[in-house]
Structures are given as structure tokens and as C-alpha cells.
Design a protein around this motif. Structure first.
Motif, PDB file in Angstrom:
ATOM      1  N   ASN A 140      11.266  28.011  14.742  1.00 16.48           N
ATOM      2  CA  ASN A 140      10.964  28.798  15.936  1.00 16.48           C
ATOM      3  C   ASN A 140      11.886  28.409  17.095  1.00 16.48           C
ATOM      4  N   GLN A 141      12.164  27.100  17.222  1.00 18.31           N
ATOM      5  CA  GLN A 141      13.123  26.671  18.265  1.00 18.31           C
ATOM      6  C   GLN A 141      14.514  27.240  17.964  1.00 18.31           C
ATOM      7  N   LEU A 142      14.861  27.281  16.662  1.00 11.45           N
ATOM      8  CA  LEU A 142      16.160  27.869  16.297  1.00 11.45           C
ATOM      9  C   LEU A 142      16.207  29.341  16.742  1.00 11.45           C
ATOM     10  N   ALA A 143      15.078  30.026  16.566  1.00  7.87           N
ATOM     11  CA  ALA A 143      15.021  31.428  16.995  1.00  7.87           C
ATOM     12  C   ALA A 143      15.164  31.545  18.513  1.00  7.87           C
ATOM     13  N   ILE A 144      14.560  30.601  19.242  1.00  4.42           N
ATOM     14  CA  ILE A 144      14.698  30.598  20.711  1.00  4.42           C
ATOM     15  C   ILE A 144      16.184  30.508  21.070  1.00  4.42           C
ATOM     16  N   VAL A 145      16.849  29.575  20.387  1.00  4.47           N
ATOM     17  CA  VAL A 145      18.260  29.335  20.668  1.00  4.47           C
ATOM     18  C   VAL A 145      19.121  30.548  20.287  1.00  4.47           C
ATOM     19  N   ILE A 146      18.791  31.186  19.162  1.00  3.90           N
ATOM     20  CA  ILE A 146      19.527  32.397  18.767  1.00  3.90           C
ATOM     21  C   ILE A 146      19.320  33.485  19.834  1.00  3.90           C
ATOM     22  N   GLY A 261      16.864  19.025  33.416  1.00  2.00           N
ATOM     23  CA  GLY A 261      17.847  19.991  33.894  1.00  2.00           C
ATOM     24  C   GLY A 261      18.367  21.042  32.922  1.00  2.00           C
ATOM     25  N   ILE A 262      17.827  21.121  31.701  1.00  2.00           N
ATOM     26  CA  ILE A 262      18.410  22.035  30.717  1.00  2.00           C
ATOM     27  C   ILE A 262      18.585  23.456  31.252  1.00  2.00           C
ATOM     28  N   ASN A 263      17.541  23.946  31.945  1.00  2.00           N
ATOM     29  CA  ASN A 263      17.621  25.360  32.324  1.00  2.00           C
ATOM     30  C   ASN A 263      18.464  25.624  33.554  1.00  2.00           C
ATOM     31  N   ILE A 265      21.389  24.789  33.510  1.00  2.00           N
ATOM     32  CA  ILE A 265      22.599  25.233  32.821  1.00  2.00           C
ATOM     33  C   ILE A 265      22.364  26.535  32.063  1.00  2.00           C
ATOM     34  N   MET A 266      21.186  26.627  31.397  1.00  3.85           N
ATOM     35  CA  MET A 266      20.885  27.846  30.651  1.00  3.85           C
ATOM     36  C   MET A 266      20.866  29.073  31.571  1.00  3.85           C
ATOM     37  N   TYR A 267      20.270  28.950  32.755  1.00  3.41           N
ATOM     38  CA  TYR A 267      20.096  30.118  33.618  1.00  3.41           C
ATOM     39  C   TYR A 267      21.257  30.310  34.593  1.00  3.41           C
ATOM     40  N   SER A 352      23.496  17.213  23.085  1.00  5.25           N
ATOM     41  CA  SER A 352      22.525  16.114  23.090  1.00  5.25           C
ATOM     42  C   SER A 352      21.104  16.643  23.230  1.00  5.25           C
ATOM     43  N   PHE A 353      20.921  17.638  24.108  1.00  2.97           N
ATOM     44  CA  PHE A 353      19.592  18.229  24.287  1.00  2.97           C
ATOM     45  C   PHE A 353      19.151  18.955  23.012  1.00  2.97           C
ATOM     46  N   ALA A 354      20.086  19.743  22.442  1.00  5.33           N
ATOM     47  CA  ALA A 354      19.736  20.592  21.297  1.00  5.33           C
ATOM     48  C   ALA A 354      19.320  19.769  20.087  1.00  5.33           C
ATOM     49  N   LEU A 357      15.633  16.664  22.711  1.00  6.14           N
ATOM     50  CA  LEU A 357      14.528  17.184  23.522  1.00  6.14           C
ATOM     51  C   LEU A 357      14.171  18.643  23.222  1.00  6.14           C
ATOM     52  N   GLY A 358      15.165  19.460  22.831  1.00  2.53           N
ATOM     53  CA  GLY A 358      14.896  20.880  22.575  1.00  2.53           C
ATOM     54  C   GLY A 358      13.817  21.064  21.522  1.00  2.53           C
ATOM     55  N   PRO A 359      14.149  20.807  20.252  1.00  2.00           N
ATOM     56  CA  PRO A 359      13.131  21.012  19.214  1.00  2.00           C
ATOM     57  C   PRO A 359      12.041  19.933  19.189  1.00  2.00           C
ATOM     58  N   THR A 361      10.530  18.090  21.347  1.00  2.00           N
ATOM     59  CA  THR A 361       9.407  18.199  22.287  1.00  2.00           C
ATOM     60  C   THR A 361       8.329  19.134  21.737  1.00  2.00           C
ATOM     61  N   TRP A 362       8.762  20.301  21.229  1.00  2.00           N
ATOM     62  CA  TRP A 362       7.772  21.268  20.695  1.00  2.00           C
ATOM     63  C   TRP A 362       7.070  20.690  19.476  1.00  2.00           C
ATOM     64  N   VAL A 363       7.835  20.007  18.621  1.00  2.00           N
ATOM     65  CA  VAL A 363       7.233  19.423  17.416  1.00  2.00           C
ATOM     66  C   VAL A 363       6.194  18.370  17.817  1.00  2.00           C
ATOM     67  N   VAL A 384       2.107  23.169  31.685  1.00  2.00           N
ATOM     68  CA  VAL A 384       2.831  22.231  32.549  1.00  2.00           C
ATOM     69  C   VAL A 384       4.340  22.365  32.311  1.00  2.00           C
ATOM     70  N   LEU A 385       4.721  22.560  31.050  1.00  3.83           N
ATOM     71  CA  LEU A 385       6.142  22.739  30.726  1.00  3.83           C
ATOM     72  C   LEU A 385       6.726  23.921  31.514  1.00  3.83           C
ATOM     73  N   TRP A 386       6.019  25.041  31.509  1.00  5.36           N
ATOM     74  CA  TRP A 386       6.521  26.212  32.247  1.00  5.36           C
ATOM     75  C   TRP A 386       6.509  25.974  33.752  1.00  5.36           C
TER      76      TRP A 386
HETATM   77  C1  BGC Z   1      13.058  24.913  26.130  1.00  2.00           C
HETATM   78  C2  BGC Z   1      13.589  26.002  27.010  1.00  2.00           C
HETATM   79  C3  BGC Z   1      15.093  25.981  26.929  1.00  2.00           C
HETATM   80  C4  BGC Z   1      15.579  26.019  25.500  1.00  2.00           C
HETATM   81  C5  BGC Z   1      17.049  25.796  25.447  1.00  2.00           C
HETATM   82  C6  BGC Z   1      13.541  25.107  24.729  1.00  2.00           C
HETATM   83  O1  BGC Z   1      13.030  24.117  23.894  1.00  2.00           O
HETATM   84  O2  BGC Z   1      11.649  24.913  26.179  1.00  2.00           O
HETATM   85  O3  BGC Z   1      13.152  25.809  28.331  1.00  2.00           O
HETATM   86  O4  BGC Z   1      15.636  27.067  27.650  1.00  2.00           O
HETATM   87  O5  BGC Z   1      14.942  25.053  24.703  1.00  2.00           O
HETATM   88  O6  BGC Z   1      17.536  25.753  24.148  1.00  2.00           O
END
Ligand code: BGC
Length: 445
Positions: A140-146, A261-263, A265-267, A352-354, A357-359, A361-363, A384-386
Motif C-alpha cells: 500500500n505504501q508502494l501504491a502511495i509512492v506510485i 520534513g518529508i512533505n 519536499i513532496m509538496y 533514506s526516508f523511502a 520512515l515511509g513504509p 511507520t505504517w507497518v 495525529v500523523l495528518w
Molecule cells: C507519508 C506521506 C508522504 C509519503 C511520501 C507516506 O508514508 O505518510 O505523508 O507524503 O509517505 O512517500
């Protein structure tokens, strides 16, 4: 040999993960529109922060609002509602003539993202065999990234379409939204939800198709046993003293995923690159590089998460984020933007994030809570994350323009150092343990 329908499982997971894809697309699409909505709506830094962040307030609302319908109407119906809202938001925000309408439609998109961020992993978890749950949640995180990558790419393709380019960028999301809606009509309900509604024959049929008869029988028995206890799960218990240590781990992990700070850069990637003096077009190209690295290094995490464990990934990734953020701080402070220094640092940071912390954290948020309280406790952590995501994206344009890139990246770097301490001291290693073992290990009796 028992028949297990793997293709069916993969298709159903892929459909649910479309929710993740739309989550990624909708949160990232805004980055390409920033320079154009800024001039169209004549926005100052704070107003721009609102235009970008309104979606995130919707996300908090979506997480809050989706729990009840998910229980009453089902996971699938709630995801259908999210798909519909994704569509409304795409069309509405693209046609907006005023900032207020724009903000309302982005808020509606947020309701959809928040709902999908809870429901897609929940649905995948409930439908997948226990042994593969972890890797499927990471998909699911991979799908977010795609989704994020698709947004960057489509923004890049549309940037030269004239004054309405930002409208086209936003409207593109309508297509996957329709696809998501249509595909959801063909997937079954979650067997766990069906069992809860006493539709046991239907629940069993789905489990049997995925697991084969023997495993399905055992799974059905444990679902029934867990449902007896499920009825007693409540928010009062989530906030009880006994739960506090684990709830804190989930909440703090969620906050750190965002305040490092991930977002920003993302946004705001094109805005950051533009600060270094390169043209907007190549800034867009570099934004696509960000998406590509994000994708590749998420694959690294998926490959290693069950082999070396969650903690080593988190430690190595956070260390990489610290190095890159302090290097970025120095580059902005001394205004040394030659060559590909800033791009290199940003890519190291994303990689480093990808991979961590990216996947992870959700796991971790999905793993650490006891079965009975998982959905309630997860919703607290994800809300809280949002909230943290909202604060960062609201304040980042101000930080970048008023305090400067150096100060902004320094703050994120310091947060990463604190996160490293937190990971080393507090985050448990959950690799290879069953959820029930974790429950015993983490929840003091
Ligand atoms: C984060 C999002 C972030 C995305 C970046 C997700 O795990 O929750 O906030 O934009 O990763 O890849």
C-alpha cells in the motif's frame, strides 16, 4: 494440494491499494500547481499555506469520520464513498474560480485521502492471509509512492498547457477515481466485517478462496474468537493507563514521520529547487527524480523489512536523513548551489526516508496495537500523523521564504536527531513475531 486463488488475492489487494495510489496522487499533485495557483489567486505565503494544507484538515476529518461507516456499512462501501469524493474533489478544485471554493474542494479531497489512508490498509489486512500481511501492507505504501510519482509525471507533462495548466493537473485525478470506484464494485467485502455482521457463510467462502479450506476453517475460528472480544474495544480503553506506553509509541512515530520534513519536499519541491536559481522546467524534471528515487527505495524497504527487521532500517534511514539535512542546511546557509549539490542532498534524503520512515511507520502503527483495539488506536495515531503533516505544510513556505532554507532544514535535521534517539530507546523490534506475541510483549498485564 489445496486450491488457493493467488491471482484473486493479488487483484483484490491491488484494487484496495488504488486507495493508496489516490492518496499519493492527491497529496502530491498540489506541488506542481503551487506557482500557478499562487499567481492566479494572488496568494501570500500564509494563504498559499492554506491552499496547500486545506486537504490535510480534510484528512483529519476523513480519519475521524470513516470509522463508523466502515463498521455500519462495510469497508467496501466506505471506500466507494471515498472514490466518489476523490472524483468530486478533482473536478471541483479544477473548476474553482475563487480561493474559497478551491479550499472547499481540496478539503473534500482530504476527506477521501483520510478515509483511504485508514481503510485501504484495514481492508488489505483483513482480507490477506496472516503470513503475508506485512508485505501486503507495505504494498500500500508502494501504491502511495506510485501515486506521488504519477502526479509529478502528469504535472510535468501538463506544465506547458497554458494558463489553465493547474486546472488540468488537478482534474487528472478524476480518471483513477472513476477506475477505483468501478473496480471496487467487483471486489468482495472484508471477510472479517462480514463475520462481524453474522454473514458467516459469505465470509468463509472468501477466506476459502484465498487460503484453501483447512486454513480458512482455522482462520474463521480465530476471527470468531477475536470478535467476541472485539465488542468490548473502546476509546476509553485506548486511552487507558495500560495502553499508554504503546499508544505513545504509535503517536510519536507518526509525528516524527511528518516533522522530519518529508512533505516539505513532496509538496514544495519545485519551490525549493527554484530557490537555487534553476529554471522551473528543470525544477519539474528534478521533482520527477524525487518521485523515482522514492519508488526505488520503497522497494528496498519491502525487500529488507522482514529480513533485517524494522529497527535497523529505521536507524540507517534516519542517519541518512540527518546527513542530508545538515548538508542542505549548509548549502542554503552559505548559498552554495553549484552543480547538483542540492539535488544530490534532496535525493539522499528521499532515499533514506523511502527505505525507512515511509513504509516502516505504517507497518509499526499497524503492528503494535492489540487486535481488539487496533482500529481505534490506529485512528488516533493516524489522525495525529495528518495533524503533524498539516502543521509542516502550513508553515513550510513561511519558513523557507522568511527564515530561509538553511533554518528550515536545520529544524528538520534536529527533529531527525531526536527521532533517532526515540527509535533507539523506544521503538520495539517487531520482526518475525506474531501479533499475539507482540501483544504479550508490549502490553504489560
Ligand atoms: C507519508 C506521506 C508522504 C509519503 C511520501 C507516506 O508514508 O505518510 O505523508 O507524503 O509517505 O512517500
Amino acid at each position: 494440494m489445496e486450491k488457493k486463488d493467488n491471482v484473486f488475492l493479488m487483484l483484490v489487494t491491488a484494487v484496495a491499494a488504488l486507495g493508496g495510489l489516490l492518496f499519493g496522487f492527491d497529496t502530491a499533485v498540489i506541488s506542481g500547481t503551487v506557482p500557478f495557483i499562487r499567481s492566479y489567486f494572488a496568494l501570500d505565503d500564509i494563504a498559499l499555506g492554506w491552499a496547500v494544507s486545506s486537504l490535510l484538515i480534510g484528512c483529519i476529518g476523513g480519519v475521524l469520520a470513516s470509522g463508523k461507516p466502515a463498521d455500519l456499512l462495510g469497508r467496501r462501501m466506505t471506500l466507494l464513498a471515498a472514490a466518489f469524493l476523490f472524483f468530486v474533489s478533482a473536478v471541483g478544485s479544477a473548476l474553482s474560480e475563487h480561493l474559497s471554493t478551491f479550499i472547499v474542494f481540496r478539503f473534500i479531497g482530504g476527506l477521501a485521502v483520510g478515509t483511504a489512508s485508514m481503510l485501504s490498509p484495514m481492508y488489505i489486512t483483513e482480507i490477506s492471509p496472516a503470513a503475508r500481511r506485512g508485505s501486503l501492507v507495505s504494498l500500500n505504501q508502494l501504491a502511495i509512492v506510485i501515486g506521488i510519482l504519477a502526479a509529478f509525471f502528469s504535472n510535468y507533462m501538463l506544465v506547458s498547457t497554458g494558463d489553465d495548466n493547474w486546472r488540468w493537473m488537478l482534474s487528472v485525478m478524476g480518471v483513477p477515481a472513476v477506475l477505483f470506484f468501478a473496480a471496487l464494485l467487483f471486489v468482495p467485502e472484508s471477510p472479517r466485517w462480514l463475520a462481524q455482521k453474522h454473514r458467516k457463510a459469505e465470509a468463509f467462502a472468501i477466506l476459502q478462496r484465498i487460503n484453501g479450506t483447512a486454513l480458512a476453517t482455522a482462520e474463521m475460528a480465530s476471527i470468531e474468537a477475536s470478535l467476541e472480544r472485539d465488542e468490548k474495544g473502546s476509546y476509553t480503553e485506548v486511552f487507558s493507563k495500560r495502553m499508554a506506553p504503546i499508544l505513545w509509541i504509535g503517536i510519536v512515530a507518526a509525528v516524527f514521520q511528518q516533522i522530519t520534513g518529508i512533505n516539505s519536499i513532496m509538496y514544495y519541491a519545485p519551490m525549493i529547487f527554484a530557490k537555487t536559481g534553476i529554471g522551473l522546467d528543470s525544477a519539474f524534471m528534478q521533482t520527477i527524480a524525487v518521485g523515482g528515487i522514492n519508488f526505488l527505495f520503497t522497494l528496498v524497504a519491502i525487500r529488507w523489512i522482514d529480513r533485517i527487521g524494522r529497527k535497523p532500517l529505521l536507524i540507517a534511514g534516519t542517519a541518512g536523513m540527518i546527513v542530508s539535512l545538515f548538508a542542505l542546511t549548509a548549502a542554503f546557509y552559505f548559498e552554495r548551489f553549484e552543480g547538483y549539490l542540492v539535488l544530490g542532498c534532496v535525493l539522499l534524503y528521499i532515499a533514506s526516508f523511502a527505505a525507512s520512515l515511509g513504509p516502516v511507520t505504517w507497518v509499526v502503527i499497524a503492528e503494535i496495537f492489540p487486535n481488539r483495539l487496533r482500529s481505534e488506536a490506529m485512528s488516533v495515531a493516524i489522525m495525529v500523523l495528518w495533524g503533524a503533516c498539516f502543521l509542516v505544510s502550513l508553515t513550510f513556505p513561511y519558513m523557507l521564504n522568511v527564515l530561509g532554507g538553511g533554518a528550515a532544514f536545520l529544524v528538520f535535521g534536529i527533529m531527525c536527531v531526536l527521532n533517532l534517539v526515540f527509535i533507539l530507546l523506544k521503538v520495539p523490534e517487531t520482526k518475525g513475531r506474531s501479533l499475539e506475541e507482540l501483544e504479550k510483549m508490549l502490553l504489560k498485564h
